[in-house]
Scaffold this active site. Structure first.
Site, mmCIF file in Angstrom:
data_model
loop_
_atom_site.group_PDB
_atom_site.id
_atom_site.type_symbol
_atom_site.label_atom_id
_atom_site.label_comp_id
_atom_site.label_asym_id
_atom_site.label_seq_id
_atom_site.Cartn_x
_atom_site.Cartn_y
_atom_site.Cartn_z
ATOM 1 N N SER A 274 0.818 -1.205 0.000
ATOM 2 C CA SER A 274 0.000 0.000 0.000
ATOM 3 C C SER A 274 0.858 1.264 0.000
ATOM 4 C CB SER A 274 -0.946 -0.074 1.200
ATOM 5 O OG SER A 274 -2.101 0.644 0.945
ATOM 6 N N HIS A 415 -7.527 -5.767 0.022
ATOM 7 C CA HIS A 415 -6.302 -4.998 0.214
ATOM 8 C C HIS A 415 -5.570 -5.539 1.449
ATOM 9 C CE1 HIS A 415 -4.015 -1.275 -0.206
ATOM 10 N NE2 HIS A 415 -4.175 -1.017 1.075
HETATM 11 C C1 GCU Z 1 -5.433 4.754 1.704
HETATM 12 C C2 GCU Z 1 -4.816 5.537 0.569
HETATM 13 C C3 GCU Z 1 -3.974 4.648 -0.339
HETATM 14 C C4 GCU Z 1 -2.981 3.867 0.475
HETATM 15 C C5 GCU Z 1 -3.674 3.139 1.601
HETATM 16 C C6 GCU Z 1 -2.718 2.446 2.589
HETATM 17 O O1 GCU Z 1 -6.371 3.872 1.204
HETATM 18 O O2 GCU Z 1 -5.854 6.167 -0.128
HETATM 19 O O3 GCU Z 1 -3.300 5.424 -1.300
HETATM 20 O O4 GCU Z 1 -2.276 2.978 -0.355
HETATM 21 O O5 GCU Z 1 -4.422 4.060 2.382
HETATM 22 O O6 GCU Z 1 -1.557 2.757 2.641
HETATM 23 O O7 GCU Z 1 -3.213 1.626 3.351
#
Ligand code: GCU
Length: 434
Positions: A274, A415
């Protein structure tokens, strides 16, 4: 105030509360409303050309790429996306904080090394937690990644130092008043299958990103900024954001691993999930010592092509997380086509080294297909350098990894980082680093 007057007010409070909760969760798999998740609505766009120099001439040889175009693109990313690297790399001091020869039931040597960034033991520092297989006869290839919640969240082992750095509040995981408690030990262990990694002959090194730059917008006053950038009153448009600081920390971690007798410093892969996947890509792009680069669900600002505006957009990310990128990046809010780069160029900066991009089917916010396409569109550079890129830009089949000189998979689920992901990363590392 009567009830109907109160309602919008309450809605605003509830919405902003939900928004803050969303921003502060690293487990986000939701698809916020108001963004595009429909492939047929992706706008038409042209990607900036990879193999054309800024003066308009063509890049014809690997020499042209290596000596000219690569550095142009790297500078463009520094100027327009991540900002400059932290300036003035301090003299690092390290101290082994603890060592256990028979961790994980005898399978691993577990060390904790503190890296001090100044002469002051109470000044900014970071801890590296390193596992290497006990039975290794020679230095091992190693994965290195930042973690979201402290090294102690990686494994429940009570001897792992509980971070004293700022942590994101999360009562369920035991983070109270921005401090980690005993309850937070091992809470992220599903993302860090240490036994599986050492049993396949790899080392694992991890660093808490909050040691380096706590993840909130404080005007760059804490973490390494307090040391390297004492005056932040007028930050330049290309001053590095937090992703740049975190990537810098991965390079400092690599400085340490290069000297480590148990690790093969020429075979260190950077890994991240992420926002830390964006960081992994930037670390691998800007520091060519990383032998392999892994992006897990990195999405917007990472592997995904910004021009697709699928899921999270440039405007949204710069608004929600104003500290991640440089100020110049805000010029491309709802104006992606004006940017001199897109993220296929970030992949190209890693060539010819192996790069793995991974997505999750339910993680539409991160634009899985756009993550794959940026790798696909970096293909001409891999080919120029004698490697093969992704064979096709067709939507990938779920749970069917493609692994050649570059790799991609989209797995079922949300995710997250799973054993499936790690199994693929190690299969790919077996191909390239063993
Ligand atoms: C949020 C953000 C993302 C990121 C994510 C994370 O969803 O919008 O860009 O990758 O957090 O790091 O968990």
């Amino acid at each position: 105030m009567n009830r109907s007057q109160l309602r919008p007010f309450v809605t605003i409070i509830v919405t902003s509360f939900a928004f803050v909760a969303l921003l502060h969760s690293s487990e986000v798999s939701a698809q916020p409303a108001g963004y595009n998740y429909d492939e047929s609505k992706v706008p038409d766009f042209d990607l900036p050309e990879l193999l054309k120099l800024l003066d308009g001439s063509a890049v014809k040889s690997d020499e042209d790429w290596t000596s000219k175009r690569r550095s142009e693109i790297l500078s463009l990313f520094r100027e327009h996306v991540f900002g400059n690297d932290p300036a003035g790399v301090p003299q690092l001091r390290t101290r082994e904080r603890s060592r256990k020869q028979d961790a994980l039931g005898g399978r691993a040597v577990r060390r904790q090394i503190t890296v001090f960034f100044s002469d002051d033991d109470d000044g900014p520092s970071m801890d590296i937690l390193i596992y290497t297989p006990t039975d290794a006869k020679t230095p091992v290839p190693c994965f290195m990644g930042l973690n979201f919640h402290g090294n102690h969240s990686v494994d429940p082992d009570p001897d792992i130092h509980l971070t004293t750095s700022w942590v994101r509040n999360d009562t369920k995981r035991g983070n109270i008043d921005h401090r980690a408690t005993e309850k937070s030990r091992g809470q992220s262990s599903s993302r860090w299958p240490v036994e599986m990694i050492v049993s396949r002959g790899y080392g694992l090194a991890t660093i808490y990103y909050g040691d380096v730059d706590p993840d909130f917008d404080d005007g760059f006053k804490n973490g390494i900024h307090s040391l390297l950038e004492p005056d932040t009153t007028e930050r330049a448009g290309n001053a590095g954001g937090s992703i740049s600081a975190w990537a810098w920390a991965l390079s400092r971690g690599l400085d340490v691993l290069e000297m480590d007798p148990l690790v093969d410093g020429s075979k260190v892969s950077t890994f991240g999930h992420s926002r830390l996947g964006k960081t992994s890509l930037w670390a691998g792009a800007s520091d060519e010592r990383f032998a392999m680069v892994i992006s897990n669900d990195s999405g917007c600002g990472g592997a995904a092509l910004s021009r697709r505006r699928f899921g999270e957009t440039v405007k949204r990310i710069n608004t929600s997380f104003p500290h991640w990128f440089c100020i110049n990046h805000r010029q491309y809010n709802e104006n992606e086509n004006a940017s001199p780069v897109d993220h296929h160029m970030l992949m190209a900066l890693i060539a010819p080294r192996p790069v793995y991009v991974a997505s999750a089917e339910d993680d539409k916010w991160a634009d899985p297909h756009g993550e794959m396409l940026s790798l696909y569109h970096a293909g001409p550079v891999f080919e120029l350098l004698g490697r093969s890129g992704l064979p096709s830009n067709d939507v990938a089949t779920v749970n069917k990894p493609i692994q050649t000189d570059v790799a991609y998979h989209i797995r079922t689920g949300k995710h997250d980082v799973t054993d499936f992901d790690w199994t693929q990363y190690m299969n790919f590392a077996d191909l390239h680093l063993k």
